[in-house]
Design a protein around this motif. Sequence first.
Motif, mmCIF file in Angstrom:
data_model
loop_
_atom_site.group_PDB
_atom_site.id
_atom_site.type_symbol
_atom_site.label_atom_id
_atom_site.label_comp_id
_atom_site.label_asym_id
_atom_site.label_seq_id
_atom_site.Cartn_x
_atom_site.Cartn_y
_atom_site.Cartn_z
ATOM 1 N N LEU A 157 -34.060 43.491 73.661
ATOM 2 C CA LEU A 157 -32.873 44.166 74.154
ATOM 3 C C LEU A 157 -32.885 45.644 73.790
ATOM 4 O O LEU A 157 -32.504 46.498 74.603
ATOM 5 C CB LEU A 157 -31.615 43.491 73.587
ATOM 6 N N GLU A 158 -33.340 45.968 72.586
ATOM 7 C CA GLU A 158 -33.378 47.369 72.151
ATOM 8 C C GLU A 158 -34.331 48.181 73.015
ATOM 9 O O GLU A 158 -33.997 49.288 73.465
ATOM 10 C CB GLU A 158 -33.798 47.445 70.678
ATOM 11 N N GLU A 159 -35.517 47.645 73.257
ATOM 12 C CA GLU A 159 -36.507 48.345 74.071
ATOM 13 C C GLU A 159 -36.034 48.503 75.502
ATOM 14 O O GLU A 159 -36.156 49.576 76.114
ATOM 15 C CB GLU A 159 -37.829 47.582 74.023
ATOM 16 N N LEU A 160 -35.485 47.430 76.041
ATOM 17 C CA LEU A 160 -34.980 47.456 77.411
ATOM 18 C C LEU A 160 -33.852 48.466 77.555
ATOM 19 O O LEU A 160 -33.840 49.280 78.496
ATOM 20 C CB LEU A 160 -34.500 46.057 77.789
ATOM 21 N N THR A 163 -35.067 52.101 77.533
ATOM 22 C CA THR A 163 -35.688 52.484 78.803
ATOM 23 C C THR A 163 -34.639 52.728 79.872
ATOM 24 O O THR A 163 -34.672 53.741 80.584
ATOM 25 C CB THR A 163 -36.659 51.385 79.268
ATOM 26 N N VAL A 164 -33.706 51.801 79.998
ATOM 27 C CA VAL A 164 -32.668 51.913 81.029
ATOM 28 C C VAL A 164 -31.791 53.130 80.782
ATOM 29 O O VAL A 164 -31.438 53.853 81.721
ATOM 30 C CB VAL A 164 -31.815 50.624 81.071
ATOM 31 N N TRP A 165 -31.435 53.367 79.539
ATOM 32 C CA TRP A 165 -30.516 54.460 79.227
ATOM 33 C C TRP A 165 -31.113 55.816 79.598
ATOM 34 O O TRP A 165 -30.388 56.732 80.018
ATOM 35 C CB TRP A 165 -30.159 54.426 77.749
ATOM 36 N N GLU A 201 -25.428 45.600 78.993
ATOM 37 C CA GLU A 201 -24.333 46.539 79.249
ATOM 38 C C GLU A 201 -23.700 46.997 77.935
ATOM 39 O O GLU A 201 -23.455 48.201 77.732
ATOM 40 C CB GLU A 201 -23.281 45.876 80.129
ATOM 41 N N ALA A 202 -23.441 46.061 77.030
ATOM 42 C CA ALA A 202 -22.808 46.409 75.749
ATOM 43 C C ALA A 202 -23.689 47.346 74.932
ATOM 44 O O ALA A 202 -23.189 48.300 74.310
ATOM 45 C CB ALA A 202 -22.524 45.140 74.954
ATOM 46 N N ARG A 203 -24.988 47.095 74.934
ATOM 47 C CA ARG A 203 -25.899 47.962 74.180
ATOM 48 C C ARG A 203 -25.955 49.362 74.782
ATOM 49 O O ARG A 203 -25.984 50.363 74.052
ATOM 50 C CB ARG A 203 -27.298 47.344 74.136
ATOM 51 N N LEU A 204 -25.925 49.459 76.091
ATOM 52 C CA LEU A 204 -25.914 50.772 76.743
ATOM 53 C C LEU A 204 -24.630 51.536 76.413
ATOM 54 O O LEU A 204 -24.662 52.756 76.199
ATOM 55 C CB LEU A 204 -26.053 50.609 78.254
ATOM 56 N N ASP A 208 -24.221 55.186 74.707
ATOM 57 C CA ASP A 208 -23.349 56.237 75.237
ATOM 58 C C ASP A 208 -22.454 56.800 74.139
ATOM 59 O O ASP A 208 -22.309 58.027 74.008
ATOM 60 C CB ASP A 208 -22.459 55.677 76.358
ATOM 61 N N ARG A 209 -21.854 55.908 73.359
ATOM 62 C CA ARG A 209 -20.949 56.364 72.296
ATOM 63 C C ARG A 209 -21.711 57.131 71.221
ATOM 64 O O ARG A 209 -21.222 58.156 70.721
ATOM 65 C CB ARG A 209 -20.221 55.165 71.681
ATOM 66 N N ALA A 210 -22.897 56.662 70.880
ATOM 67 C CA ALA A 210 -23.699 57.357 69.872
ATOM 68 C C ALA A 210 -24.098 58.743 70.357
ATOM 69 O O ALA A 210 -24.069 59.712 69.597
ATOM 70 C CB ALA A 210 -24.942 56.534 69.533
#
Length: 219
Positions: A157-160, A163-165, A201-204, A208-210
């Motif tokens: 999930l972190e890697e994905l 990349t997406v972000w 979605e939650a990780r993205l 964004d917040r970071a």
Amino acid sequence: MTIDANADGNAALPGANDDPTYVVFGYGSLIFRPPPHVIKETPGFLKGYVRRFAQKSHDHRGTPTSPGRVVTLVHQEDWARFSSADPFPHEDVVWGVAFTIDPAHAAEVRAYLDYREKDGYTLERVDVHGAGNALVCSAECYVGRNDNPSFVGSESLEELADTVWRAVGPSGRNKDYVYNLAAAVRALGPEAHDSHLFALEARLRELDRASAGTVGSES
């Protein structure tokens, strides 16, 4: 885009161009950006599949040198064979929308979708189910199978998310694809819950917040 055999090994889409009823099942961007000339939209689900961000996007949500990630369907048993680390191994239902196309524009829409889904997707026929697991219809569906050149497979999930972000393509930011898809799936109803999609979605959102906090601290 190629046309291949379906899951049972039969010739896919026999006589499709002669069938006056043209239905295409959308499980990704088609849900929030439908094809043209739709005369009916029917929410429904596929059984025995998972929806995963396992397909590179070189032409829409990324570039050839920095591809993004978009969803594909994978048969649940196939995904289990090479994705033993998947945190959601028991989900095998994918909700989406079956779009019935105006027969007068069937050839036009097929050509449009063949071009839109050209980056490694194979055309299959799937059974779409609804309430009580009742068969709603048979539909055409674009699937990025695991033997196509753009298939990337399972990523953490972190890697994905990283990349997406970062990815951006001609159709816009890759993360917006995720946000739009998550909102569209939620709108189908609570039964359409997709753990993989919503976790990404939650990780993205966290990224964004970071990023916003970093920018604010540098002001």
